[in-house]
Design a protein around this motif. Sequence first.
Motif, mmCIF file in Angstrom:
data_model
loop_
_atom_site.group_PDB
_atom_site.id
_atom_site.type_symbol
_atom_site.label_atom_id
_atom_site.label_comp_id
_atom_site.label_asym_id
_atom_site.label_seq_id
_atom_site.Cartn_x
_atom_site.Cartn_y
_atom_site.Cartn_z
ATOM 1 N N ILE A 126 -7.461 1.368 1.062
ATOM 2 C CA ILE A 126 -7.085 0.235 0.209
ATOM 3 C C ILE A 126 -8.213 -0.780 0.083
ATOM 4 N N CYS A 127 -8.912 -1.056 1.175
ATOM 5 C CA CYS A 127 -9.944 -2.096 1.157
ATOM 6 C C CYS A 127 -11.307 -1.582 0.693
ATOM 7 N N SER A 128 -11.574 -0.288 0.879
ATOM 8 C CA SER A 128 -12.867 0.288 0.441
ATOM 9 C C SER A 128 -12.631 1.642 -0.216
ATOM 10 N N PRO A 129 -11.891 1.666 -1.332
ATOM 11 C CA PRO A 129 -11.512 2.951 -1.936
ATOM 12 C C PRO A 129 -12.702 3.779 -2.429
ATOM 13 N N LEU A 130 -13.771 3.116 -2.909
ATOM 14 C CA LEU A 130 -14.924 3.851 -3.418
ATOM 15 C C LEU A 130 -15.689 4.564 -2.303
ATOM 16 N N THR A 224 -6.012 -7.868 1.028
ATOM 17 C CA THR A 224 -6.580 -7.179 -0.132
ATOM 18 C C THR A 224 -5.530 -6.987 -1.216
ATOM 19 N N ILE A 225 -4.315 -6.623 -0.819
ATOM 20 C CA ILE A 225 -3.240 -6.424 -1.799
ATOM 21 C C ILE A 225 -2.920 -7.721 -2.535
ATOM 22 N N LEU A 226 -2.917 -8.838 -1.815
ATOM 23 C CA LEU A 226 -2.601 -10.127 -2.440
ATOM 24 C C LEU A 226 -3.650 -10.545 -3.460
ATOM 25 N N SER A 230 -2.697 -7.459 -10.931
ATOM 26 C CA SER A 230 -1.521 -6.862 -11.569
ATOM 27 C C SER A 230 -0.444 -6.526 -10.536
ATOM 28 N N SER A 231 0.801 -6.728 -10.939
ATOM 29 C CA SER A 231 1.921 -6.398 -10.048
ATOM 30 C C SER A 231 2.023 -4.891 -9.831
ATOM 31 N N ALA A 232 1.677 -4.111 -10.857
ATOM 32 C CA ALA A 232 1.705 -2.651 -10.722
ATOM 33 C C ALA A 232 0.669 -2.184 -9.700
ATOM 34 N N GLY A 233 -0.494 -2.837 -9.719
ATOM 35 C CA GLY A 233 -1.538 -2.498 -8.752
ATOM 36 C C GLY A 233 -1.121 -2.848 -7.337
ATOM 37 N N LYS A 234 -0.467 -3.991 -7.178
ATOM 38 C CA LYS A 234 0.018 -4.383 -5.848
ATOM 39 C C LYS A 234 1.059 -3.392 -5.332
ATOM 40 N N GLN A 235 1.984 -3.005 -6.229
ATOM 41 C CA GLN A 235 3.035 -2.080 -5.825
ATOM 42 C C GLN A 235 2.454 -0.721 -5.441
ATOM 43 N N LYS A 236 1.467 -0.241 -6.193
ATOM 44 C CA LYS A 236 0.858 1.043 -5.894
ATOM 45 C C LYS A 236 0.113 1.001 -4.565
#
Length: 315
Positions: A126-130, A224-226, A230-236
């Motif tokens: 989540i914090c370093s996806p790349l 990181t989520i906060l 986008s709300s969709a991005g947070k939910q995912k």
Amino acid sequence: MMRWNSTSVPDFVLLGLTDSEETQLVLFLLFLMIYLVTVLGNGGMILTIRLDPQMHTPMYFFLTHLSFLDLSYSSVITPKTLQNLLTSSKSISFLGCFTQMYYFVLFGGTECFLLSSMAYDRYVAICSPLYYPVIMSTRLCYALLAGSYTFGFVDSTVNAVCMSRLHFCNYNVIHHFFCDTSPVLALSCNDIHDLEITIFIFGGSTLVLSLISVCGSYVFILSTILKINSSAGKQKAFSTCASHLLGVTIFYSTMIFTHLKPKESYSLGKDQVASVFYTIVIPMLNPLIYSLRNKEVKNAVLRVLQRRQSSRKLI
């Protein structure tokens, strides 16, 4: 071989959960059903992940070993419990008791650090996806797994060495349904203050250090989520770690309640309920939690079943 100071105690008697024969029968049927679901659920999880190439990722690598640990430490406790619920003889040999205790501590301690490794995996995702494929390499995954088993082995070995110095003066009734550390310590007739402190420090360190690691990972994950707009991005993002967070919360809450306290605080009723939960119920819940809340697991099960059906048609 270490010498056990049994002092005229050839075996122990597990008092169990109840004296009522009717209640014992109900508990036997309930625990048998739970254990069958545990075996099928965790075994099915392991086979599904192994057979589906799309699930050969770090997250499911750790989930495979979580299922193995759940299946293992449940099997250390539940079959003997089922036997005692059906028979009038509640005895367990001296060696059998300490073997049960050793492997229970081994698998339980290993699971603590495996859960922290899974939390780190979710942190990187989540914090370093790349950089996730680079950071969570095969070498690192095996190193985290080996470290988890090493910590579990050290904890169980220290516990076994300390328990081997106990003396039991003709009283062999354990007020529990399995050979856990606290009720066995309560039987000792010698001064065990130093031993109890040592066991408490090592067992507590296993829980606290792994829990700090888990909490630290989730602090960064939530921050990181906060920051996602986008709300969709947070939910995912949250859905990728929701199952693990739920499993961690249930596991650590019961383990801390039962083990992070001295012998004088041991409460038969409350501790037995908590022990039933984390030795018998939680190993059943984990595969349900990770499968029911995870579309990838559901899709993987369907792919495996479809491949089996296709292979049967070809035959």
